[in-house]
Design a protein around this motif. Structure first.
Motif, PDB file in Angstrom:
ATOM      1  N   GLU A 273      57.796  -1.157  36.186  1.00  0.00           N
ATOM      2  CA  GLU A 273      57.404   0.124  36.783  1.00  0.00           C
ATOM      3  C   GLU A 273      58.243   0.351  38.047  1.00  0.00           C
ATOM      4  OE1 GLU A 273      55.139   3.694  37.024  1.00  0.00           O
ATOM      5  OE2 GLU A 273      55.361   2.219  35.405  1.00  0.00           O
ATOM      6  N   HIS A 274      59.071   1.408  38.012  1.00  0.00           N
ATOM      7  CA  HIS A 274      59.889   1.780  39.168  1.00  0.00           C
ATOM      8  C   HIS A 274      60.661   0.586  39.744  1.00  0.00           C
ATOM      9  CE1 HIS A 274      58.208   5.755  39.064  1.00  0.00           C
ATOM     10  NE2 HIS A 274      56.981   5.330  39.352  1.00  0.00           N
ATOM     11  N   GLY A 275      61.271  -0.176  38.855  1.00  0.00           N
ATOM     12  CA  GLY A 275      62.121  -1.274  39.286  1.00  0.00           C
ATOM     13  C   GLY A 275      61.392  -2.535  39.696  1.00  0.00           C
ATOM     14  N   ARG A 276      60.083  -2.567  39.550  1.00  0.00           N
ATOM     15  CA  ARG A 276      59.298  -3.761  39.844  1.00  0.00           C
ATOM     16  C   ARG A 276      58.696  -4.302  38.555  1.00  0.00           C
ATOM     17  NH1 ARG A 276      61.314  -5.633  44.017  1.00  0.00           N
ATOM     18  NH2 ARG A 276      59.535  -7.084  44.129  1.00  0.00           N
ATOM     19  N   GLY A 277      58.455  -5.597  38.516  1.00  0.00           N
ATOM     20  CA  GLY A 277      57.990  -6.221  37.297  1.00  0.00           C
ATOM     21  C   GLY A 277      56.732  -7.042  37.468  1.00  0.00           C
ATOM     22  N   ALA A 278      55.965  -7.160  36.384  1.00  0.00           N
ATOM     23  CA  ALA A 278      54.809  -8.060  36.317  1.00  0.00           C
ATOM     24  C   ALA A 278      54.829  -8.729  34.955  1.00  0.00           C
ATOM     25  CB  ALA A 278      53.498  -7.310  36.524  1.00  0.00           C
ATOM     26  N   PHE A 279      54.705 -10.037  34.950  1.00  0.00           N
ATOM     27  CA  PHE A 279      54.510 -10.768  33.707  1.00  0.00           C
ATOM     28  C   PHE A 279      53.013 -10.911  33.454  1.00  0.00           C
ATOM     29  CE2 PHE A 279      58.735 -12.763  34.709  1.00  0.00           C
ATOM     30  CZ  PHE A 279      59.386 -12.339  33.564  1.00  0.00           C
ATOM     31  N   ILE A 280      52.624 -10.844  32.188  1.00  0.00           N
ATOM     32  CA  ILE A 280      51.250 -11.129  31.785  1.00  0.00           C
ATOM     33  C   ILE A 280      51.299 -12.278  30.788  1.00  0.00           C
ATOM     34  CG2 ILE A 280      49.127 -10.230  30.765  1.00  0.00           C
ATOM     35  CD1 ILE A 280      50.036  -7.443  31.674  1.00  0.00           C
ATOM     36  N   ASP A 281      50.755 -13.419  31.203  1.00  0.00           N
ATOM     37  CA  ASP A 281      50.860 -14.703  30.521  1.00  0.00           C
ATOM     38  C   ASP A 281      52.323 -15.146  30.470  1.00  0.00           C
ATOM     39  OD1 ASP A 281      48.147 -15.099  30.284  1.00  0.00           O
ATOM     40  OD2 ASP A 281      48.009 -14.438  28.208  1.00  0.00           O
ATOM     41  N   CYS A 282      52.537 -16.438  30.162  1.00  0.00           N
ATOM     42  CA  CYS A 282      53.903 -16.942  30.259  1.00  0.00           C
ATOM     43  C   CYS A 282      54.229 -18.059  29.282  1.00  0.00           C
ATOM     44  CB  CYS A 282      54.185 -17.422  31.690  1.00  0.00           C
ATOM     45  SG  CYS A 282      53.118 -18.776  32.244  1.00  0.00           S
ATOM     46  N   GLY A 283      53.270 -18.484  28.453  1.00  0.00           N
ATOM     47  CA  GLY A 283      53.554 -19.586  27.553  1.00  0.00           C
ATOM     48  C   GLY A 283      53.705 -20.901  28.295  1.00  0.00           C
ATOM     49  N   THR A 284      54.463 -21.819  27.723  1.00  0.00           N
ATOM     50  CA  THR A 284      54.646 -23.159  28.275  1.00  0.00           C
ATOM     51  C   THR A 284      55.927 -23.222  29.105  1.00  0.00           C
ATOM     52  OG1 THR A 284      55.991 -24.040  26.475  1.00  0.00           O
ATOM     53  CG2 THR A 284      53.589 -24.031  26.154  1.00  0.00           C
ATOM     54  N   ASN A 285      56.188 -24.395  29.673  1.00  0.00           N
ATOM     55  CA  ASN A 285      57.444 -24.588  30.409  1.00  0.00           C
ATOM     56  C   ASN A 285      58.660 -24.245  29.558  1.00  0.00           C
ATOM     57  OD1 ASN A 285      56.230 -25.465  32.763  1.00  0.00           O
ATOM     58  ND2 ASN A 285      56.417 -27.641  32.282  1.00  0.00           N
ATOM     59  N   HIS A 286      58.583 -24.541  28.260  1.00  0.00           N
ATOM     60  CA  HIS A 286      59.727 -24.324  27.391  1.00  0.00           C
ATOM     61  C   HIS A 286      60.028 -22.835  27.191  1.00  0.00           C
ATOM     62  CE1 HIS A 286      59.477 -28.565  26.778  1.00  0.00           C
ATOM     63  NE2 HIS A 286      58.339 -28.491  26.100  1.00  0.00           N
ATOM     64  N   GLY A 287      59.064 -21.975  27.514  1.00  0.00           N
ATOM     65  CA  GLY A 287      59.274 -20.542  27.377  1.00  0.00           C
ATOM     66  C   GLY A 287      59.867 -19.888  28.607  1.00  0.00           C
ATOM     67  N   VAL A 288      60.007 -20.625  29.713  1.00  0.00           N
ATOM     68  CA  VAL A 288      60.488 -20.016  30.955  1.00  0.00           C
ATOM     69  C   VAL A 288      61.863 -19.378  30.794  1.00  0.00           C
ATOM     70  CG1 VAL A 288      61.190 -20.513  33.336  1.00  0.00           C
ATOM     71  CG2 VAL A 288      59.012 -21.382  32.462  1.00  0.00           C
ATOM     72  N   PRO A 289      62.849 -20.021  30.135  1.00  0.00           N
ATOM     73  CA  PRO A 289      64.140 -19.339  29.953  1.00  0.00           C
ATOM     74  C   PRO A 289      64.009 -18.011  29.208  1.00  0.00           C
ATOM     75  CG  PRO A 289      64.370 -21.680  29.503  1.00  0.00           C
ATOM     76  CD  PRO A 289      62.890 -21.417  29.642  1.00  0.00           C
ATOM     77  N   ARG A 290      63.109 -17.932  28.259  1.00  0.00           N
ATOM     78  CA  ARG A 290      62.911 -16.674  27.533  1.00  0.00           C
ATOM     79  C   ARG A 290      62.325 -15.606  28.450  1.00  0.00           C
ATOM     80  NH1 ARG A 290      61.669 -17.371  21.398  1.00  0.00           N
ATOM     81  NH2 ARG A 290      62.701 -19.327  20.896  1.00  0.00           N
ATOM     82  N   MET A 291      61.440 -16.001  29.343  1.00  0.00           N
ATOM     83  CA  MET A 291      60.872 -15.053  30.297  1.00  0.00           C
ATOM     84  C   MET A 291      61.966 -14.498  31.211  1.00  0.00           C
ATOM     85  SD  MET A 291      57.595 -15.265  29.487  1.00  0.00           S
ATOM     86  CE  MET A 291      56.671 -14.609  30.874  1.00  0.00           C
ATOM     87  N   LEU A 292      62.823 -15.369  31.689  1.00  0.00           N
ATOM     88  CA  LEU A 292      63.898 -14.934  32.578  1.00  0.00           C
ATOM     89  C   LEU A 292      64.933 -14.093  31.838  1.00  0.00           C
ATOM     90  CD1 LEU A 292      64.353 -18.226  34.630  1.00  0.00           C
ATOM     91  CD2 LEU A 292      63.055 -16.173  35.272  1.00  0.00           C
ATOM     92  N   ASN A 293      65.199 -14.427  30.584  1.00  0.00           N
ATOM     93  CA  ASN A 293      66.113 -13.608  29.786  1.00  0.00           C
ATOM     94  C   ASN A 293      65.548 -12.212  29.563  1.00  0.00           C
ATOM     95  OD1 ASN A 293      68.006 -15.650  29.548  1.00  0.00           O
ATOM     96  ND2 ASN A 293      67.248 -16.361  27.556  1.00  0.00           N
ATOM     97  N   ALA A 294      64.241 -12.126  29.305  1.00  0.00           N
ATOM     98  CA  ALA A 294      63.609 -10.815  29.121  1.00  0.00           C
ATOM     99  C   ALA A 294      63.721  -9.987  30.394  1.00  0.00           C
ATOM    100  CB  ALA A 294      62.145 -10.988  28.724  1.00  0.00           C
ATOM    101  N   LEU A 295      63.582 -10.635  31.520  1.00  0.00           N
ATOM    102  CA  LEU A 295      63.716  -9.962  32.803  1.00  0.00           C
ATOM    103  C   LEU A 295      65.124  -9.392  32.960  1.00  0.00           C
ATOM    104  CD1 LEU A 295      61.879  -9.606  35.326  1.00  0.00           C
ATOM    105  CD2 LEU A 295      62.995 -11.634  36.271  1.00  0.00           C
ATOM    106  N   GLN A 296      66.113 -10.200  32.646  1.00  0.00           N
ATOM    107  CA  GLN A 296      67.502  -9.751  32.734  1.00  0.00           C
ATOM    108  C   GLN A 296      67.769  -8.599  31.769  1.00  0.00           C
ATOM    109  OE1 GLN A 296      70.401 -12.778  31.710  1.00  0.00           O
ATOM    110  NE2 GLN A 296      71.981 -11.814  32.963  1.00  0.00           N
ATOM    111  N   ASP A 297      67.245  -8.711  30.544  1.00  0.00           N
ATOM    112  CA  ASP A 297      67.442  -7.647  29.556  1.00  0.00           C
ATOM    113  C   ASP A 297      66.833  -6.328  30.016  1.00  0.00           C
ATOM    114  OD1 ASP A 297      68.732  -9.467  27.945  1.00  0.00           O
ATOM    115  OD2 ASP A 297      67.019  -9.816  26.617  1.00  0.00           O
TER     116      ASP A 297
END
Length: 315
Positions: free
Chosen positions: A25-49
């Protein structure tokens, strides 16, 4: 319309099993849930995308602290310099000190399995953890997100209502809906218990609380966005009652806890298989167990703990 909501497959267990969400929203982000440690790179990739940097994230909102939803929270937060964690008051202490979560799960699965499946849990500084009691409103660049107390699957469970999208982020409260079961009739759904805190009456009430908001869609952790909310809610209510009846029948049939558990597993498989076929799904029992085997096991465990706890209270 997506309303700036991005679905992230965290990669846990299998494809399209465990979702997290990124709201922009307007250049700011919120994650809702995050999975396990192994999912962190996917979370960061989604942010970049989505065109955001880690410093653009204001919130990590956790529906509850079970490890498939929140196991990676500490590792993710270490990479989000401006973010805070929003969590149910009953779950906040486990984010600051996850040792009890780790010990409880390790007692069941063993240290080596925990390390490989989830990765070591990382504590989050207390000043970065915000408790969200019922009715708490958090803002993302002016976008209001309402937190609802929704026990039944777990006592530390919250759901998030996003008025702008007219949608709820439901964690496990609105059940499981795997895309493999989609048919011309739409999505298929079933409830999920938890091995220690299942409460059918509370879950019924939480479902009614969500439906009363008249949301257009529900965003489930397992898995993705579903509509046809009223039909799915009725399906969940009916199955909760059926699961309770299965539990009572298994208890009345006697035998030890292992026999009771096996009877519940078999009856739950029959219940979900019959309902899936009525829904238009054409798989056989082997296919059903391939998709739902772990969930059937956990639901049987949850019903068993619930039976034992109700017996204790009645003494």
């Amino acid at each position: 319309m997506s309303h700036g909501i991005h679905t992230i497959d965290t990669g846990f267990v299998r494809p399209q099993f465990d979702a997290a969400y990124l709201m922009v929203e307007h250049g700011r982000g919120a994650f809702i849930d995050c999975g396990t440690n192994h999912g962190v790179p996917r979370m960061l990739n989604a942010l970049q995308d989505a065109g955001l940097a880690p410093a653009d994230v204001d919130w990590l909102i956790l529906t509850h602290v079970h490890l498939d939803h929140a196991g990676g929270a500490g590792e993710l937060m270490a990479r989000l310099p401006a973010a805070k964690v929003l969590v149910h008051p009953r779950g906040a202490r486990h984010m600051v000190d996850p040792s009890q979560l780790w010990a409880g799960a390790s007692a069941v699965y063993g240290e080596s399995v925990m390390e490989s499946t989830y990765g070591r849990l990382r504590p989050i500084p207390a000043d970065r953890v915000v408790e969200a009691p019922a009715g708490h409103v958090v803002e993302l660049a002016g976008r209001k997100l309402l937190c609802l107390d929704t026990p039944g699957h777990a006592r530390h469970h919250l759901c998030v209502y996003d008025e702008q999208a007219n949608a709820c982020f439901t964690g496990d409260t609105f059940g499981l809906s795997y895309r493999e079961f989609d048919t011309a009739k739409g999505p298929f759904v079933l409830p999920t218990t938890s091995p220690v805190q299942f409460d059918p009456d509370a879950l019924h009430a939480s479902l009614r609380r969500l439906v009363a908001l008249k949301p257009e869609a529900m965003y489930l952790t397992h898995y993705g966005r579903v509509t046809d909310v009223e039909r799915l809610a009725l399906d969940l209510h009916a199955q909760i009652d059926a699961m309770v009846a299965i539990a009572h029948a298994a208890q009345q049939d006697g035998g030890d806890a292992t026999q009771r558990h096996q009877r519940m597993r078999s009856a739950l498989s029959d219940l979900y298989g019959t309902r899936a076929r009525t829904h238009g799904w054409h798989g056989d029992r082997a296919a059903l167990l391939e998709i739902l085997g772990m969930d059937i096991e956990l639901n049987a465990q949850g019903l068993g703990v619930w039976l034992d706890s109700t017996q204790e209270r009645s003494r």
